[in-house]
Design a protein around this motif. Sequence first.
Motif, PDB file in Angstrom:
ATOM      1  N   GLN A 160      82.105 120.387  12.547  1.00  0.00           N
ATOM      2  CA  GLN A 160      83.058 120.036  13.595  1.00  0.00           C
ATOM      3  C   GLN A 160      82.423 120.173  14.967  1.00  0.00           C
ATOM      4  O   GLN A 160      81.812 121.198  15.271  1.00  0.00           O
ATOM      5  CB  GLN A 160      84.311 120.922  13.540  1.00  0.00           C
ATOM      6  N   GLN A 161      82.580 119.136  15.777  1.00  0.00           N
ATOM      7  CA  GLN A 161      82.176 119.168  17.175  1.00  0.00           C
ATOM      8  C   GLN A 161      83.378 118.756  18.017  1.00  0.00           C
ATOM      9  O   GLN A 161      83.786 117.589  17.984  1.00  0.00           O
ATOM     10  CB  GLN A 161      80.994 118.228  17.451  1.00  0.00           C
ATOM     11  N   HIS A 162      83.964 119.734  18.709  1.00  0.00           N
ATOM     12  CA  HIS A 162      85.071 119.466  19.621  1.00  0.00           C
ATOM     13  C   HIS A 162      84.553 119.715  21.031  1.00  0.00           C
ATOM     14  O   HIS A 162      84.479 120.856  21.488  1.00  0.00           O
ATOM     15  CB  HIS A 162      86.266 120.366  19.323  1.00  0.00           C
ATOM     16  N   GLY A 163      84.195 118.643  21.725  1.00  0.00           N
ATOM     17  CA  GLY A 163      83.607 118.769  23.051  1.00  0.00           C
ATOM     18  C   GLY A 163      84.655 118.758  24.144  1.00  0.00           C
ATOM     19  O   GLY A 163      85.626 118.009  24.093  1.00  0.00           O
ATOM     20  N   THR A 164      84.465 119.609  25.146  1.00  0.00           N
ATOM     21  CA  THR A 164      85.427 119.719  26.236  1.00  0.00           C
ATOM     22  C   THR A 164      84.704 120.242  27.476  1.00  0.00           C
ATOM     23  O   THR A 164      83.477 120.380  27.477  1.00  0.00           O
ATOM     24  CB  THR A 164      86.593 120.652  25.834  1.00  0.00           C
ATOM     25  N   GLY A 165      85.464 120.531  28.535  1.00  0.00           N
ATOM     26  CA  GLY A 165      84.882 121.188  29.706  1.00  0.00           C
ATOM     27  C   GLY A 165      84.667 120.247  30.875  1.00  0.00           C
ATOM     28  O   GLY A 165      84.037 119.202  30.733  1.00  0.00           O
ATOM     29  N   ASN A 166      85.161 120.649  32.061  1.00  0.00           N
ATOM     30  CA  ASN A 166      85.026 119.805  33.250  1.00  0.00           C
ATOM     31  C   ASN A 166      83.573 119.501  33.592  1.00  0.00           C
ATOM     32  O   ASN A 166      83.263 118.416  34.099  1.00  0.00           O
ATOM     33  CB  ASN A 166      85.701 120.489  34.450  1.00  0.00           C
ATOM     34  N   LEU A 167      82.672 120.421  33.307  1.00  0.00           N
ATOM     35  CA  LEU A 167      81.254 120.196  33.611  1.00  0.00           C
ATOM     36  C   LEU A 167      80.621 119.171  32.676  1.00  0.00           C
ATOM     37  O   LEU A 167      79.536 118.663  32.959  1.00  0.00           O
ATOM     38  CB  LEU A 167      80.480 121.516  33.524  1.00  0.00           C
ATOM     39  N   ASP A 208      81.545 123.915  16.287  1.00  0.00           N
ATOM     40  CA  ASP A 208      81.447 124.275  17.699  1.00  0.00           C
ATOM     41  C   ASP A 208      82.605 123.667  18.470  1.00  0.00           C
ATOM     42  O   ASP A 208      82.721 122.446  18.587  1.00  0.00           O
ATOM     43  CB  ASP A 208      80.115 123.794  18.279  1.00  0.00           C
ATOM     44  N   HIS A 209      83.455 124.557  18.978  1.00  0.00           N
ATOM     45  CA  HIS A 209      84.610 124.153  19.770  1.00  0.00           C
ATOM     46  C   HIS A 209      84.442 124.749  21.154  1.00  0.00           C
ATOM     47  O   HIS A 209      84.826 125.882  21.394  1.00  0.00           O
ATOM     48  CB  HIS A 209      85.916 124.667  19.148  1.00  0.00           C
ATOM     49  N   GLY A 210      83.858 124.016  22.048  1.00  0.00           N
ATOM     50  CA  GLY A 210      83.632 124.588  23.369  1.00  0.00           C
ATOM     51  C   GLY A 210      82.806 123.697  24.251  1.00  0.00           C
ATOM     52  O   GLY A 210      83.060 122.508  24.349  1.00  0.00           O
ATOM     53  N   THR A 214      76.482 122.297  19.732  1.00  0.00           N
ATOM     54  CA  THR A 214      76.445 120.928  19.208  1.00  0.00           C
ATOM     55  C   THR A 214      77.616 120.094  19.724  1.00  0.00           C
ATOM     56  O   THR A 214      77.551 118.864  19.698  1.00  0.00           O
ATOM     57  CB  THR A 214      76.458 120.919  17.670  1.00  0.00           C
ATOM     58  N   ASP A 215      78.673 120.747  20.213  1.00  0.00           N
ATOM     59  CA  ASP A 215      79.764 120.005  20.846  1.00  0.00           C
ATOM     60  C   ASP A 215      79.271 119.290  22.095  1.00  0.00           C
ATOM     61  O   ASP A 215      79.634 118.137  22.356  1.00  0.00           O
ATOM     62  CB  ASP A 215      80.929 120.935  21.185  1.00  0.00           C
TER      63      ASP A 215
END
Length: 326
Positions: A160-167, A208-210, A214-215
Motif C-alpha cells: 500500500q502506498q497512500h501519498g499525501t502532504g502539502n510538500l 506506507d501511509h504518509g 514509498t508513498d
Amino acid sequence: MLKSKLYLITLLLVFNLNYGQNNVYLTITHTLGTSSFSLNNVITNNLGQSVKITRVDYYISSIKIIYNGGQELTVPNKYILVKGNSNVVESLGSFSITNIEGVKFSIGVESPTNNADITLLPTTHPLSFQNPSMHWGWSSGYIFLALEGGAGNNYTTTVQQHGTGNLNYFSQSKTVTPIVNSSGTYINLKADYIEAYKNINVNNGPIDHGVGKTDLTALQNFRDFVFSATNVIPQTSPISAIVDNHFYLNNIELYPNPSNGLINIRFNALSTEITSLEIFDMTGQKVKHIDWNIFQNTLKIDTKGVFFIQFKNQHQVLGFKKIIIQ
C-alpha cells in the motif's frame, strides 16, 4: 427607439461573449504499457518484481490549459477523483481559446483546501467523504494517491502506498495534440500504472501511509512517469454516460434492496418507452441484457455485490438504479 438600441446592444454583448466558445474535455485512458488496464491485473516493475494492482484512486486538481504559445488558463475549482476502474472523460468548461498545446495539473489537493473542513462540502462534491476513504482527517488532509495491491506468493503480501502532504503537491505539464470534433476539444492523456511502481521494492510488502517513503516515491512516479499524451478518446463505463432522467428514476422501484439475488421491479408510471434492461457491475462490465418485450418484472442475479440496472429506449439511456446483492 431606445428600447430597440438596448436590445441590439444586449444581443451584441451575448454574441461577443459566446463567440468562439469551445467546450474542452480532459480524458485519461488507464493502461499497462500498451495494454488496457483493469483492477487485479498483475504487472512487473522495473525491478523485475510482480504486484497485483487492486486499487488506484487519486485526485487531480490545479488544472491549467496551455494554449497559443505557452499562455495558461486556470480551470477554477475543478477537482477530479480518478478511479482505476473507469476511464475519465471530464468537462473542464467552455472557453474562448484556440491552439491548445498542453495541460498542467497536480496530483492531490492544494493547500489550504487540503486542510479545510470536509464536513462543510455537499455529499456530491468530489472532495466529500468517499468509500473507500480518500481523507486522513481534518488536519492531515486528503489522500492524494491510494495505490494498493498484493505481492509475493499468490499475491497475498499487502502493498500500500497512500501519498499525501502539502510538500508533496507536485505540478506537471504535458504537451498534447488535442482532438477536435463536433462536441468540443479533447485533451487526451494515458496513465501507465506499471510506472506507478517504478523503483518500489514490492517484495518487501511496504505499507506506507504518509509523506516520506514509498508513498512519496509513488507520488513522484505519478509526477514524472505515469502520464503521457495519446490520440485516443477513451470509452467510459456505461454507468458514467447515463442520461439522468428523474421521471424514470423516481417512478421505478426495486425491492427488496438489498436482495438475496431475486429482485422485483415495479413501475409507478407508464413505461412504454423502455426497450431493454442492462445490468452492470461496479467495474462497468455488462453482466446481463434483457429485452423489454420478454421481461416479467423480476430479475435474478447470482453473484453477490453492487450492481446497476440500466433502463434504455431505442435512443438513449433513461436512467439507472443501484441494487445490492448479499
